[in-house]
Write a protein that holds these residues in place. Structure first.
Motif, PDB file in Angstrom:
ATOM      1  N   PHE A 131       0.814  -1.218   0.000  1.00  0.00           N
ATOM      2  CA  PHE A 131       0.000   0.000   0.000  1.00  0.00           C
ATOM      3  C   PHE A 131       0.851   1.274   0.000  1.00  0.00           C
ATOM      4  CE2 PHE A 131      -2.570   3.293   2.129  1.00  0.00           C
ATOM      5  CZ  PHE A 131      -3.658   3.312   1.268  1.00  0.00           C
TER       6      PHE A 131
ATOM      7  N   SER B 247       3.896   1.822  -1.226  1.00  0.00           N
ATOM      8  CA  SER B 247       4.460   2.018  -2.571  1.00  0.00           C
ATOM      9  C   SER B 247       3.374   2.411  -3.564  1.00  0.00           C
ATOM     10  CB  SER B 247       5.151   0.741  -3.056  1.00  0.00           C
ATOM     11  OG  SER B 247       6.242   0.436  -2.227  1.00  0.00           O
ATOM     12  N   PHE B 248       2.212   1.777  -3.422  1.00  0.00           N
ATOM     13  CA  PHE B 248       1.082   2.109  -4.290  1.00  0.00           C
ATOM     14  C   PHE B 248       0.726   3.588  -4.147  1.00  0.00           C
ATOM     15  CE2 PHE B 248      -3.458   2.706  -4.953  1.00  0.00           C
ATOM     16  CZ  PHE B 248      -3.638   2.146  -6.210  1.00  0.00           C
TER      17      PHE B 248
ATOM     18  N   GLU C 178       3.165   5.888  -5.859  1.00  0.00           N
ATOM     19  CA  GLU C 178       3.055   5.845  -7.319  1.00  0.00           C
ATOM     20  C   GLU C 178       1.754   6.441  -7.845  1.00  0.00           C
ATOM     21  OE1 GLU C 178       2.955   2.500 -10.857  1.00  0.00           O
ATOM     22  OE2 GLU C 178       4.023   2.048  -8.998  1.00  0.00           O
ATOM     23  N   HIS C 179       0.638   6.215  -7.123  1.00  0.00           N
ATOM     24  CA  HIS C 179      -0.679   6.592  -7.648  1.00  0.00           C
ATOM     25  C   HIS C 179      -1.317   7.799  -6.966  1.00  0.00           C
ATOM     26  CE1 HIS C 179      -0.918   3.080 -10.261  1.00  0.00           C
ATOM     27  NE2 HIS C 179      -0.339   2.424  -9.267  1.00  0.00           N
TER      28      HIS C 179
ATOM     29  N   SER D  57      -5.238   6.218  -3.501  1.00  0.00           N
ATOM     30  CA  SER D  57      -4.989   5.480  -2.253  1.00  0.00           C
ATOM     31  C   SER D  57      -6.216   5.494  -1.352  1.00  0.00           C
ATOM     32  CB  SER D  57      -3.801   6.071  -1.503  1.00  0.00           C
ATOM     33  OG  SER D  57      -2.630   5.931  -2.260  1.00  0.00           O
TER      34      SER D  57
ATOM     35  N   PRO E 193      -6.448  -3.018  -6.796  1.00  0.00           N
ATOM     36  CA  PRO E 193      -5.122  -3.194  -7.384  1.00  0.00           C
ATOM     37  C   PRO E 193      -4.096  -3.829  -6.447  1.00  0.00           C
ATOM     38  CG  PRO E 193      -5.481  -0.907  -6.809  1.00  0.00           C
ATOM     39  CD  PRO E 193      -6.772  -1.614  -6.570  1.00  0.00           C
ATOM     40  N   LEU E 194      -4.479  -4.118  -5.214  1.00  0.00           N
ATOM     41  CA  LEU E 194      -3.578  -4.726  -4.235  1.00  0.00           C
ATOM     42  C   LEU E 194      -4.208  -5.985  -3.662  1.00  0.00           C
ATOM     43  CD1 LEU E 194      -2.606  -1.467  -2.331  1.00  0.00           C
ATOM     44  CD2 LEU E 194      -1.203  -2.697  -3.994  1.00  0.00           C
TER      45      LEU E 194
END
Length: 96
Positions: A15, A17-18, A21-22, A27, A84-85
């Motif tokens: 989460f 890192s996600f 990036e996003h 998030s 996405p996770l």
């Protein structure tokens, strides 16, 4: 006096890192969906959400089968929601 309690810790793998990036908006969308799924599963299986831990949670049940069924359903629903996770989790229990 000791009682039997069964615990599960579940979180969204990757989460942080996600989020890097996003961004914050995506998030929050993912975290909100995850938490809604957890609340639904907890209600359906009689499992208590003991606490939220950022992108994860601690669940408590009075029976081990309750806890396992809840976590398995949680994993399936997260997959079905096409988040996405993936989730990662661990379980423990016994006399406390």
């Amino acid at each position: 006096m000791r009682v039997e309690r069964w615990f599960a810790f579940v979180d969204l793998a990757g989460f942080t890192s996600f989020g890097d990036e996003h961004g914050d908006d995506e998030s929050v969308r993912v975290l909100t969906a995850f938490r809604a799924i957890v609340r639904s599963v907890a209600t359906d299986y009689g499992v208590r959400i003991a606490k939220w831990l950022g992108d994860g949670c601690m669940l408590v049940s009075v029976a081990p089968d309750q806890r396992v069924a809840a976590v398995c359903t949680l994993e399936r629903l997260v997959d079905d929601a096409e988040l996405p996770l993936q989730i990662h989790g661990g379980m423990a229990g016994g006399a406390v």
